[in-house]
Design a protein around this motif. Structure first.
Motif, PDB file in Angstrom:
ATOM      1  N   THR A   1      -5.563   1.665   3.508  1.00  0.00           N
ATOM      2  CA  THR A   1      -6.607   0.909   2.815  1.00  0.00           C
ATOM      3  C   THR A   1      -7.340   0.112   3.903  1.00  0.00           C
ATOM      4  O   THR A   1      -6.755  -0.198   4.942  1.00  0.00           O
ATOM      5  CB  THR A   1      -6.066  -0.070   1.745  1.00  0.00           C
ATOM      6  OG1 THR A   1      -5.474  -1.196   2.401  1.00  0.00           O
ATOM      7  CG2 THR A   1      -5.059   0.607   0.820  1.00  0.00           C
ATOM      8  N   ARG A   2      -8.587  -0.207   3.625  1.00  0.00           N
ATOM      9  CA  ARG A   2      -9.368  -0.897   4.663  1.00  0.00           C
ATOM     10  C   ARG A   2      -8.694  -2.203   5.086  1.00  0.00           C
ATOM     11  O   ARG A   2      -8.559  -2.497   6.263  1.00  0.00           O
ATOM     12  CB  ARG A   2     -10.800  -1.159   4.174  1.00  0.00           C
ATOM     13  CG  ARG A   2     -11.698   0.039   4.370  1.00  0.00           C
ATOM     14  CD  ARG A   2     -13.118  -0.261   3.927  1.00  0.00           C
ATOM     15  NE  ARG A   2     -13.207  -0.298   2.478  1.00  0.00           N
ATOM     16  CZ  ARG A   2     -13.342   0.777   1.719  1.00  0.00           C
ATOM     17  NH1 ARG A   2     -13.438   1.964   2.273  1.00  0.00           N
ATOM     18  NH2 ARG A   2     -13.397   0.668   0.408  1.00  0.00           N
ATOM     19  N   SER A   3      -8.228  -2.986   4.087  1.00  0.00           N
ATOM     20  CA  SER A   3      -7.680  -4.299   4.450  1.00  0.00           C
ATOM     21  C   SER A   3      -6.349  -4.150   5.171  1.00  0.00           C
ATOM     22  O   SER A   3      -6.058  -4.889   6.116  1.00  0.00           O
ATOM     23  CB  SER A   3      -7.568  -5.199   3.223  1.00  0.00           C
ATOM     24  OG  SER A   3      -6.464  -4.825   2.453  1.00  0.00           O
TER      25      SER A   3
ATOM     26  N   ALA B   1       0.842  -1.214   0.000  1.00  0.00           N
ATOM     27  CA  ALA B   1       0.000   0.000   0.000  1.00  0.00           C
ATOM     28  C   ALA B   1       0.870   1.255   0.000  1.00  0.00           C
ATOM     29  O   ALA B   1       0.566   2.239  -0.690  1.00  0.00           O
ATOM     30  CB  ALA B   1      -0.919  -0.004   1.221  1.00  0.00           C
TER      31      ALA B   1
END
Ligand code: DGY
Length: 336
Positions: free
Chosen positions: A292-294, A103
């Motif tokens: 990021t969400r994950s 990310a």
């Protein structure tokens, strides 16, 4: 057996809080603790582990009377913790490495592209109703393909950035204490070259920072380094703000010493240096490299798992100072 207590300075995303609540008692202050309050909270003996953010500063003074087993930092970086002082007190410090590599490398590449192609300016131009149709010389930027990317530091995130940059047809160089042998480089073998710092600064079209913040890297990019860069070059920073002398950067951007900068981190977050936000040749993001969400959810899981292990007296998966266990520190309260 007594259930452990976790002081969680800021609630973690899922599944972090659920894991902590299943393992023990969770204390979340009603508002962010300032330095003295954090020090006081750590010294009560009421908490086994502090689950911390990179905005929580654990300096020598904060740790002076700390009576906790560990600090589980919700970040890969841990420059907010004086690790030597924690080690002396027998306090383990943990981080969340590995899971935010891709990310953050994506974001470095995004800043390279957005800054070179004037993405923020172009977006503002359209939204403000100025777009009247295609023009031959509208918002011209710089090429990324064929340009040279210089990576300062060559750890996980730098290497992932290199892989992406090679995909964009960039030439990739790096500077690091040692030359990384080809057999450690995987898909980068034979495709990247190590050069000295000065040469990297002088020759890069994009200079991207990937070193941790230490005494040695503080203001590594100062007025001299900025002067040494090409006037057509861009500075990219996704690591830590204080690695760059931000006031010198504002001058360099304003005077055209360099072409632009793409920044995700700042010297005095959340403040940015006077004048920076007014410069059209700077792309400015609010420290969202791992956002990021994950990734944030995986970071929360690692962070909680580290905290739970420390609270149970076990060696956590990601200690940055495992030697703290051997130290004669005064760290933790005696528990019944
Ligand atoms: C880190 O983890 O160190 C980042 O700066 C925030 O995710």
């Amino acid at each position: 057996m007594t259930r452990p207590t976790f002081l969680v300075t800021t609630p973690l995303p899922d599944p972090g809080m659920r894991m902590l609540e299943a393992a023990g008692e969770v204390v979340v202050p009603e508002r962010a603790l300032v330095a003295d309050e954090l020090g006081a909270a750590c010294s009560t003996g009421n908490h086994d582990v502090v689950v911390a953010q990179l905005t929580d500063v654990f300096d020598e003074a904060t740790l002076a009377a700390a009576a906790v087993r560990g600090i589980s930092n919700y970040a890969v970086g841990y420059d907010n913790v004086d690790v030597a002082a924690a080690t002396r007190r027998g306090i383990l410090v943990c981080n969340t490495p590995g899971v935010l590599t891709a990310a953050t490398a994506d974001l470095a590449m995004l800043l390279i592209l957005a800054t070179a192609r004037r993405c923020v300016e172009a977006d503002a131009y359209l939204r403000s109703g100025q777009f009247r149709g295609w023009q031959p010389e509208l918002l011209l930027g710089s090429d990324v393909t064929g340009a040279t990317l210089g990576l300062v530091g060559f750890g996980r995130i730098a290497r992932a950035t290199a892989e992406r940059a090679l995909g964009f047809g960039m030439t990739v160089r790096y500077t690091a204490r040692r030359e990384v042998p080809d057999d450690e480089l995987g898909p980068l073998a034979g495709r990247v070259r190590r050069v000295e710092f000065d040469e990297l600064v002088r020759t890069s079209d994009f200079l991207s920072l990937h070193v941790p913040l230490t005494d040695d890297t503080h203001h590594l990019i100062d007025a001299d380094a900025l002067r040494a860069m090409k006037p057509t070059a861009y500075l990219i920073n996704t690591s830590r703000g204080p690695i760059v002398d931000e006031r010198a950067l504002v001058d360099a951007l304003r005077d055209g010493q360099i072409a632009g900068a793409g920044l995700d981190v700042y010297e005095q977050e959340p403040e940015v240096a006077d004048g920076l936000a007014e410069l059209p040749n700077a792309t400015l993001l609010p420290h969202v490299g791992s956002a990021t969400r994950s990734v944030r959810s995986t970071m929360a899981r690692l962070c909680a798992a580290n905290a739970i292990a420390m609270a149970r007296g076990e060696m956590p998966e990601h200690p940055v100072n495992p030697e703290a266990r051997l130290s004669s520190g005064t760290g933790h309260r005696a528990r019944g």
